[in-house]
Design a protein around this motif. Structure first.
Motif, PDB file in Angstrom:
ATOM      1  N   LEU A  27       1.157  -0.526   2.281  1.00 36.93           N
ATOM      2  CA  LEU A  27       1.977  -1.740   2.258  1.00 36.93           C
ATOM      3  C   LEU A  27       1.024  -2.908   2.066  1.00 36.93           C
ATOM      4  N   THR A  28       1.175  -3.648   0.986  1.00 37.66           N
ATOM      5  CA  THR A  28       0.208  -4.689   0.637  1.00 37.66           C
ATOM      6  C   THR A  28       0.855  -6.068   0.611  1.00 37.66           C
ATOM      7  N   GLU A  31       3.930  -7.186  -1.650  1.00 36.06           N
ATOM      8  CA  GLU A  31       5.329  -6.880  -1.367  1.00 36.06           C
ATOM      9  C   GLU A  31       5.862  -7.756  -0.240  1.00 36.06           C
ATOM     10  N   GLU A  37      15.086  -5.010   3.795  1.00 27.89           N
ATOM     11  CA  GLU A  37      14.317  -3.868   3.286  1.00 27.89           C
ATOM     12  C   GLU A  37      13.931  -2.927   4.426  1.00 27.89           C
ATOM     13  N   ARG A  71       4.847 -11.281   4.684  1.00 27.78           N
ATOM     14  CA  ARG A  71       3.979 -10.486   3.818  1.00 27.78           C
ATOM     15  C   ARG A  71       2.776 -10.027   4.612  1.00 27.78           C
TER      16      ARG A  71
END
Length: 215
Positions: A27-28, A31, A37, A71
């Motif tokens: 997970l960066t 995204e 989500e 983020r």
């Protein structure tokens, strides 16, 4: 006799999985991490997703601006140096105090031995015993507030260690050897020597990681 066991809440379970995805790099920061989500991915209610996001924002693994989605926090050279400097302030003073009484924590000795044992399992396997070594030193001070302060850094410390190992910046032999020198200095009552070795140990990881991440 019944033995009590720790149970996880749904929020904790979602948080733990998200944290793992952040630490492993799956997970960066590219995204957006939205409540919708997360709720959809994990099949949980929106309030649960929101609580998990807020916990990771509190750990500085996620960042969120006003009216913006969360983020993954970008780990850049400046962040790396800040995290390692905070560690150095805490750990160096703790080592000085441990050396005064020549108190070598057994948990740290065992963790250091585990670093060599984990070498055959790949670089990322070194993160857990490495983290246990440093945590054992902090906990040996026996100060609840200092332990809480260190715990507040834990996610970012683990993130740095994971990046160091995923980039192959330090090997098990060098980590083990420097840890051993730290413990030897504590056992000898050499407070300044222990702090100096620790500072050098952290500085090596800090500068290699900062350089690798670049700007």
């Amino acid at each position: 006799m019944t033995r009590p066991i720790a149970t996880k809440t749904v929020v904790d379970a979602v948080t733990d999985d998200l944290r793992g995805r952040i630490l492993t790099g799956s997970l960066t920061s590219a995204e957006a991490v939205t409540e919708l989500e997360i709720a959809t991915t994990y099949g949980v209610a929106r309030p649960t997703a929101k609580a998990a996001i807020e916990k990771l924002v509190g750990e500085n693994l996620l960042v969120r601006g006003t009216h913006k989605s969360a983020r993954v926090a970008r780990l850049g050279p400046d962040s790396v140096r800040d995290i390692y400097l905070a560690r150095a302030y805490l750990e160096s003073e703790i080592l000085r105090r441990l050396a005064t009484s020549r108190a070598v924590p057994e948990d740290a000795v065992r963790a250091n031995a585990d670093i060599l044992a984990a070498a055959s399992s790949g670089d990322l396997a070194l993160v857990e015993p490495d983290l246990r070594f440093h945590t054992a030193l902090v906990e040996a001070a026996g100060n609840e507030r200092i332990a809480r302060m260190y715990s507040s850094l834990m996610s970012e410390v683990r993130l740095c260690m994971t990046r160091v190992q995923s980039l192959h910046l330090l090997n098990s032999e060098s980590i083990h050897a420097e840890h051993s020198l730290i413990l030897d200095a504590v056992a000898a009552g050499d407070a300044e020597g222990a702090a100096r070795i620790l500072d050098r140990h952290l500085a090596t990881a800090r500068e290699r990681l900062a350089e690798a991440l670049g700007e």
